[in-house]
Motif scaffolding. Sequence first.
Motif, PDB file in Angstrom:
ATOM      1  N   UNK A 129       7.578  59.268-130.188  1.00 25.71           N
ATOM      2  CA  UNK A 129       6.845  60.648-130.955  1.00 25.71           C
ATOM      3  C   UNK A 129       8.018  61.614-130.248  1.00 25.71           C
ATOM      4  N   UNK A 130       8.262  62.801-130.900  1.00 24.40           N
ATOM      5  CA  UNK A 130       9.336  63.755-129.752  1.00 24.40           C
ATOM      6  C   UNK A 130       8.919  64.634-131.142  1.00 24.40           C
ATOM      7  N   UNK A 145      11.717  70.218-120.902  1.00 28.82           N
ATOM      8  CA  UNK A 145      11.679  67.969-121.326  1.00 28.82           C
ATOM      9  C   UNK A 145      10.819  67.685-119.741  1.00 28.82           C
ATOM     10  N   UNK A 146      10.099  67.413-121.118  1.00 32.14           N
ATOM     11  CA  UNK A 146       9.122  66.123-120.485  1.00 32.14           C
ATOM     12  C   UNK A 146       8.696  64.722-121.502  1.00 32.14           C
ATOM     13  N   UNK A 147       8.500  63.157-120.453  1.00 34.09           N
ATOM     14  CA  UNK A 147       8.260  62.895-121.550  1.00 34.09           C
ATOM     15  C   UNK A 147       6.688  62.349-120.701  1.00 34.09           C
ATOM     16  N   UNK A 161       6.008  59.297-125.934  1.00 34.57           N
ATOM     17  CA  UNK A 161       6.305  60.883-126.373  1.00 34.57           C
ATOM     18  C   UNK A 161       7.187  61.611-125.083  1.00 34.57           C
ATOM     19  N   UNK A 162       7.748  62.641-126.336  1.00 29.12           N
ATOM     20  CA  UNK A 162       8.555  63.799-125.619  1.00 29.12           C
ATOM     21  C   UNK A 162       8.961  65.093-126.402  1.00 29.12           C
ATOM     22  N   UNK A 166      17.040  68.801-135.100  1.00 27.55           N
ATOM     23  CA  UNK A 166      16.330  68.284-136.163  1.00 27.55           C
ATOM     24  C   UNK A 166      16.938  66.750-137.011  1.00 27.55           C
ATOM     25  N   UNK A 167      18.024  66.666-136.548  1.00 23.93           N
ATOM     26  CA  UNK A 167      18.149  65.228-137.358  1.00 23.93           C
ATOM     27  C   UNK A 167      18.148  64.514-136.349  1.00 23.93           C
ATOM     28  N   UNK A 168      18.091  64.585-135.774  1.00 25.99           N
ATOM     29  CA  UNK A 168      18.306  64.145-133.948  1.00 25.99           C
ATOM     30  C   UNK A 168      16.752  63.153-134.168  1.00 25.99           C
ATOM     31  N   UNK A 169      15.885  64.091-133.567  1.00 26.55           N
ATOM     32  CA  UNK A 169      14.039  63.770-133.578  1.00 26.55           C
ATOM     33  C   UNK A 169      14.181  63.068-134.831  1.00 26.55           C
TER      34      UNK A 169
END
Length: 262
Positions: free
Chosen positions: A154-155, A209-211, A193-194, A141-144
């Motif tokens: 935007x993740x 995991x997708x982008x 977007x990720x 959460x902190x990383x994102x």
Amino acid sequence: MTNHNEFLFAITTTIIFLVLVCVSIVVFVIQSRKKIFNKEIEKKDLQIQFQNEILERAILVQEEERKRIAQDLHDDISSKLIAISLNLHLLKSDKTKEEDKIEIINSISEINKKTIDTSRKIAHNLFPPVLEKFGLKAALDELINDYNKTKEVHITIYTEVLFKDFGTNLQLQIFRIIQELINNSIKHGKASKIELNFKTNNTINTCIYSDNGVGFNCKELNKTKGLGFSNVENRIQNIKGDYSINSEIGKGFQIKFTFKDE
């Protein structure tokens, strides 16, 4: 007498046939075992070669990581400390006017704050303190949140996995995998977007995991595989997981990898 000779001939022929059959069977068994033995040796050689390739990639990744840390220390920490030292020298100088000293003190304070922030960032890259204190979900959460603040990407993250039940090493490996994937999506994929989706099925967990980046031809993955993805690959293998990739040029990138509860 003729019948007796014919009988002996038939017995002799039968014995010779049986001997030839036995010899053929023995030769077939020996050749089969030889083939199996050769295949086992070939399999062992491939395993050793594969392990050596993993070791070489791991060493390269480790050296690259050391180089990056050394670069951060030199470029950020060292330069800021030099700036502080120069400002302190001006502050001590009798030639510096009193009104200028206030400005110098403010400058030192600002540089010192940036130095602390940089040192925390480097420490976070080595081992995120929030992961140790609050677990993987809080660390992700902190990383994102840090990435989302930049407004360049935007993740989003969705999870039904209880990370708190995992060991520290597994949590750290998953964090590093996600960190590397995000870096690759932004740096190479030019993604805006990720999405992260963690799912669970008994003891088998899956991360999707997708982008929406530029994507690439999966058939040419081995040609374009850099240290970043080799690092991801090594970490997935370290947690005894499997992965599959789906990507097309202009259609983004997706990777699914699994990991088990420790």
